[in-house]
Scaffold this motif. Structure first.
Motif, mmCIF file in Angstrom:
data_model
loop_
_atom_site.group_PDB
_atom_site.id
_atom_site.type_symbol
_atom_site.label_atom_id
_atom_site.label_comp_id
_atom_site.label_asym_id
_atom_site.label_seq_id
_atom_site.Cartn_x
_atom_site.Cartn_y
_atom_site.Cartn_z
ATOM 1 N N SER A 38 0.855 -1.190 0.000
ATOM 2 C CA SER A 38 0.000 0.000 0.000
ATOM 3 C C SER A 38 0.892 1.241 0.000
ATOM 4 O O SER A 38 2.119 1.142 0.025
ATOM 5 C CB SER A 38 -0.907 0.003 1.248
ATOM 6 O OG SER A 38 -0.130 0.193 2.415
ATOM 7 N N THR A 39 0.251 2.390 0.003
ATOM 8 C CA THR A 39 1.032 3.638 -0.004
ATOM 9 C C THR A 39 1.854 3.804 1.268
ATOM 10 O O THR A 39 2.835 4.545 1.286
ATOM 11 C CB THR A 39 0.088 4.839 -0.151
ATOM 12 O OG1 THR A 39 -0.918 4.780 0.875
ATOM 13 C CG2 THR A 39 -0.608 4.828 -1.503
ATOM 14 N N HIS A 40 1.435 3.116 2.315
ATOM 15 C CA HIS A 40 2.179 3.218 3.589
ATOM 16 C C HIS A 40 3.403 2.311 3.599
ATOM 17 O O HIS A 40 4.234 2.405 4.495
ATOM 18 C CB HIS A 40 1.270 2.852 4.764
ATOM 19 C CG HIS A 40 0.058 3.729 4.887
ATOM 20 N ND1 HIS A 40 0.134 5.049 5.266
ATOM 21 C CD2 HIS A 40 -1.253 3.468 4.652
ATOM 22 C CE1 HIS A 40 -1.076 5.579 5.271
ATOM 23 N NE2 HIS A 40 -1.946 4.631 4.900
ATOM 24 N N ASP A 41 3.528 1.406 2.605
ATOM 25 C CA ASP A 41 4.623 0.432 2.601
ATOM 26 C C ASP A 41 5.621 0.695 1.487
ATOM 27 O O ASP A 41 6.399 -0.195 1.124
ATOM 28 C CB ASP A 41 4.052 -0.991 2.436
ATOM 29 C CG ASP A 41 3.092 -1.357 3.561
ATOM 30 O OD1 ASP A 41 3.369 -0.937 4.702
ATOM 31 O OD2 ASP A 41 2.092 -2.046 3.299
ATOM 32 N N TYR A 42 5.598 1.918 0.925
ATOM 33 C CA TYR A 42 6.507 2.198 -0.182
ATOM 34 C C TYR A 42 7.974 2.097 0.232
ATOM 35 O O TYR A 42 8.849 1.848 -0.598
ATOM 36 C CB TYR A 42 6.235 3.595 -0.749
ATOM 37 C CG TYR A 42 5.037 3.653 -1.680
ATOM 38 C CD1 TYR A 42 4.444 2.484 -2.136
ATOM 39 C CD2 TYR A 42 4.505 4.868 -2.095
ATOM 40 C CE1 TYR A 42 3.338 2.529 -2.979
ATOM 41 C CE2 TYR A 42 3.405 4.907 -2.934
ATOM 42 C CZ TYR A 42 2.820 3.730 -3.374
ATOM 43 O OH TYR A 42 1.739 3.774 -4.213
ATOM 44 N N ASP A 43 8.251 2.298 1.513
ATOM 45 C CA ASP A 43 9.642 2.223 1.959
ATOM 46 C C ASP A 43 10.192 0.802 1.889
ATOM 47 O O ASP A 43 11.400 0.585 1.971
ATOM 48 C CB ASP A 43 9.756 2.759 3.393
ATOM 49 C CG ASP A 43 8.878 1.986 4.371
ATOM 50 O OD1 ASP A 43 7.766 1.579 3.975
ATOM 51 O OD2 ASP A 43 9.300 1.802 5.521
ATOM 52 N N LYS A 44 9.305 -0.179 1.701
ATOM 53 C CA LYS A 44 9.746 -1.574 1.622
ATOM 54 C C LYS A 44 10.114 -1.983 0.197
ATOM 55 O O LYS A 44 10.646 -3.081 -0.016
ATOM 56 C CB LYS A 44 8.644 -2.503 2.136
ATOM 57 C CG LYS A 44 8.290 -2.276 3.604
ATOM 58 C CD LYS A 44 7.157 -3.197 4.022
ATOM 59 C CE LYS A 44 6.752 -2.956 5.481
ATOM 60 N NZ LYS A 44 5.632 -3.848 5.895
ATOM 61 N N LEU A 45 9.808 -1.129 -0.776
ATOM 62 C CA LEU A 45 10.126 -1.462 -2.160
ATOM 63 C C LEU A 45 11.633 -1.485 -2.371
ATOM 64 O O LEU A 45 12.348 -0.579 -1.942
ATOM 65 C CB LEU A 45 9.491 -0.439 -3.107
ATOM 66 C CG LEU A 45 7.961 -0.431 -3.203
ATOM 67 C CD1 LEU A 45 7.496 0.717 -4.092
ATOM 68 C CD2 LEU A 45 7.456 -1.756 -3.755
#
Length: 203
Positions: A38-45
């Motif tokens: 989700s938009t909250h998990d972009y740092d995991k990309l």
């Protein structure tokens, strides 16, 4: 007819597109939407995918794009038809509408303002064509540094004075004079009274 070098360049470009498209298709297998970040998990990309080639395209420009919103243009107005023979000029923003510059023209020229002329009484012509009130100066500017309008100014209709209604009845003194005239012509007072009453009732 294309040259061999042009044909080779086109083929290389198409090959690069196909390779990039294949890379994108092979990034992962079909997965349910719940598995995506989700938009909250972009740092995991960890990767944004392969870099796509830059594609340059020259978009067409319009007349309105040539005029800066903050720019202004000199406007000239001329009317040679009586009773409003005028020449006037002023600067206006290119975003102004024709209706707005009509209003400013009337405000600036005392003879138009004092005569009660309104924007609907003014027609502005550019190259023998009447311009609409909703048109903006931006759409009329093109490559010109100024605009010259011929004006057709119609005098506003004269206000009608209120009509004075005629009196619906005669005054007592008028009735008295009429009665005396009838009485003088008739020797019979009762006949005179009868005729006078008939006359009075007919008014």
């Amino acid at each position: 007819m294309s040259t061999p070098s042009t044909a080779i360049a086109t083929a290389n470009s198409e090959r690069q597109f196909i390779e990039t498209y294949t890379q994108l298709m092979g990034l992962s297998e079909n997965t349910s939407p719940s598995q995506f970040y989700s938009t909250h998990d972009y740092d995991k990309l960890q990767s944004l995918g392969p870099s796509l080639p830059k594609f340059s395209y020259k978009f067409p420009t319009t007349v309105s794009a040539k005029a800066d919103e903050g720019s202004s243009i000199k406007l000239k107005f001329k009317s040679i038809k009586p009773p409003f023979k005028i020449t006037h000029e002023f600067d206006a923003p290119t975003t102004s509408t024709v209706y707005k510059i009509k209003s400013q023209l009337i405000e600036d020229v005392d003879t138009l303002k004092s005569a009660g002329v309104s924007p609907k009484d003014v027609k502005l012509m550019l190259k023998s064509k009447v311009v609409q009130d909703t048109s903006t100066l931006t759409s009329l500017v093109a490559e010109n540094s100024e605009l010259s309008f011929n004006c057709i100014i119609t005098p506003p209709p004269a206000s009608k004075e209120p009509e004075v209604e005629a009196p619906t009845s005669l005054s007592d003194s008028a009735f008295k004079q009429i009665y005396n005239i009838i009485k003088q012509d008739l020797s019979d007072p009762s006949k005179a009274d009868e005729i006078f009453q008939k006359f009075k009732n007919s008014i």
